[in-house]
Design an enzyme around this catalytic site. Structure first.
Site, short mmCIF file in Angstrom:
data_model
loop_
_atom_site.label_atom_id
_atom_site.label_comp_id
_atom_site.label_asym_id
_atom_site.label_seq_id
_atom_site.Cartn_x
_atom_site.Cartn_y
_atom_site.Cartn_z
NE ARG A 18 2.08 98.68 -15.36
CZ ARG A 18 2.62 99.85 -15.07
NH1 ARG A 18 1.94 100.71 -14.31
NH2 ARG A 18 3.81 100.19 -15.52
CB SER A 19 0.14 95.11 -21.84
OG SER A 19 0.47 96.47 -21.77
CB CYS B 161 2.03 98.86 -19.16
SG CYS B 161 2.75 97.28 -19.67
CD GLN C 9 6.87 93.16 -16.51
OE1 GLN C 9 6.08 94.08 -16.39
NE2 GLN C 9 8.16 93.36 -16.63
CG ASP D 4 6.45 99.53 -13.26
OD1 ASP D 4 6.00 98.58 -13.95
OD2 ASP D 4 7.59 99.99 -13.40
#
Length: 481
Positions: free
Chosen positions: A232-233, A226, A273, A192
């Site tokens: 992550r997506s 995710c 992110q 994450d």
């Protein structure tokens, strides 16, 4: 001659300015998403708020996926990349009470594959509901039934690889009796707010998804998620779409990574992110593009060193599933398993020396996944203990390799024993993970039972009780006199 993307990467890397580049990109994306056309009104509706995992991650009204029925909201966005002829559905990890919505969306969108980029539990917190059946091999059911939407999900096959698992699921519409195969690609080693261990491992995973034709324009959009469906997506979709454009044009010269990401953010907020994820995207695009332009393609990356052989495919299943719409171009899960090499994954990407990204915090301003109070746990010791449990798996596998290498007399016996050791480790890990999930759910249920009474214990209530106790004490004192 190097491409503009390669020169950009070299410049940003040599000057260690990824944080500044990422911040500028966020600001530009924010300016392009101003105005009523980028509203999130429906996501903030009181009836829909409980369907959002994070309060600061909402789908735009113009690009949200609309379910059939009266309550048609789901926290999911349809991302379109016309230059790459790609469409993706980006969504959050399902909640316990939105699993039915998730599978309804999968059915209605005629999705062929679900790409899951997170673990169910990360850093001691539930990041996603267990929305697919674990199977009888681990002491659980092979089926999950969702009566609200009339769908049943059945686990048909499961295969574990070094960095991901591949499952074949049967999605059945109970009323019509129609059945479809849905492939579930689960990347299990992407932390994450972090990046995969190496571009090679990630590109191998991407190639495995592509090999099933699940991302092609002639099938329903793949569902990519995710925990929040943005970090992550977003990385997965950016890398894949840019590499498609390289394949179509035969060059990297026309690829603009930052502009592509800004356009993608107009369909779903906050994609990618952290500065680390942006840097990794550049690196994966460059490495994948070089393999494509050399003529070897992404499939060449899976032939490099891997620390785990691929076990043989499971036995042939029954023919209860309906055949795919295009059997000549849509290989089944078993065909994919047979096609994947049995070689070892590439070594991890060496860290960049003296880079401030190595010390960067996981959260990065506005785009950080803001968990609600229900998503947080109070027991830090349990969090640490569980992180060690999850993160020690690689070490255990390495230990298993060393023991086997020392005791085995033949290479084939060593490979077989190594696979058996890893299988035992995986089974133990899944059992421990499910036990942890059960404990956390019990804790959450106890908290929810207590929550309605918390509102009564405000400072004013405490003050009132203190006054009453004081008055009672005075009365008793006078009575005693």
């Amino acid at each position: 001659m190097t491409s503009p993307t390669e020169r950009e990467f070299a410049e940003f890397d040599s000057n260690s300015v990824w944080n500044e580049v990422y911040q500028r990109l966020k600001n530009e994306a924010s300016l392009t998403t101003l105005g009523d056309e980028f509203s999130t009104k429906l996501a903030r509706d009181p009836d829909n708020r409980r369907k959002n995992r994070y309060r600061d991650v909402s789908p735009y009204d113009h690009s949200r996926v609309v379910l059939s029925g009266d309550n048609n909201y789901i926290n999911a966005s349809l991302l379109k990349v016309p230059d790459a002829s790609r469409q993706y559905i980006l969504t959050q990890g399902p909640l316990e009470h939105t699993m039915c919505d998730f599978w309804q969306m999968t059915w209605e969108q005629n999705t062929k594959a679900v790409v899951m980029l997170n673990r169910v539990i990360e850093k001691g917190a539930l990041k996603c509901a267990q929305y697919w059946p674990l199977g009888s091999n681990y002491g659980y059911e092979d089926e999950m039934y969702f009566p609200e939407c009339g769908l049943r999900v059945t686990l048909i096959t499961e295969q574990d690889f070094q960095h991901f698992s591949l499952r074949s699921l049967e999605l059945e519409h109970m009323e019509s009796g129609e059945k479809r195969e849905v492939l579930h690609f689960h990347y299990t080693t992407w932390p994450d707010f972090g990046v995969p261990s190496s571009p090679d491992a990630f590109l191998h995973f991407l190639h495995s998804v592509r090999q099933t034709n699940s991302l092609a324009p002639d099938v329903g959009p793949a569902i990519v998620h995710c925990s929040a469906g943005i970090g992550r997506s977003g990385t997965f979709c950016l890398v894949d779409s840019c590499l498609v454009m390289v394949e179509k044009e035969g060059t990297m010269d026309n690829i603009n990574v930052r502009e592509s990401l800004i356009r993608m953010r107009s369909f779903r907020m906050g994609l990618i992110q952290t500065a680390d994820q942006l840097r990794f995207s550049y690196l994966a695009i460059i490495q994948g593009a070089q393999a494509i332009l050399k003529g070897s393609g992404l499939e060449s990356l899976q032939t490099q060193n891997c620390s785990e052989g691929v076990p043989p495919p499971p036995p042939q299943r029954t023919s209860s599933l309906q055949p795919p719409a295009k059997p000549k171009t849509m290989p089944s899960a078993l065909q994919l398993l047979s096609a994947l090499d049995e070689n070892e994954d590439p070594p991890a990407l060496p860290p960049k020396k003296n880079s401030p990204l190595q010390r960067q915090s996981g959260f990065s301003g506005w785009d950080g996944e803001m968990a609600t109070d229900d998503d947080l746990t109070d027991d830090d010791e349990d969090d640490e203990e569980f992180d060690k449990l999850i993160d020690r798996d690689e070490d255990k596998e390495n230990i298993g390799d060393n023991v086997i290498a020392a005791d085995s007399d033949s290479e084939s016996d060593s490979e077989m024993q190594r696979a058996q050791v890893r299988q035992r480790i995986r089974e133990q890990r899944k059992q421990e993970t499910m036990q942890k999930i059960k404990e956390m759910k019990d804790k959450q249920r106890r908290s929810e039972r207590w929550r309605p009474y918390k509102s009564f214990f405000t400072p004013s209530v405490y003050f009132g009780i203190a006054v009453l106790v004081g008055i009672a004490g005075v009365v008793v004192y006078r009575y005693m006199l």
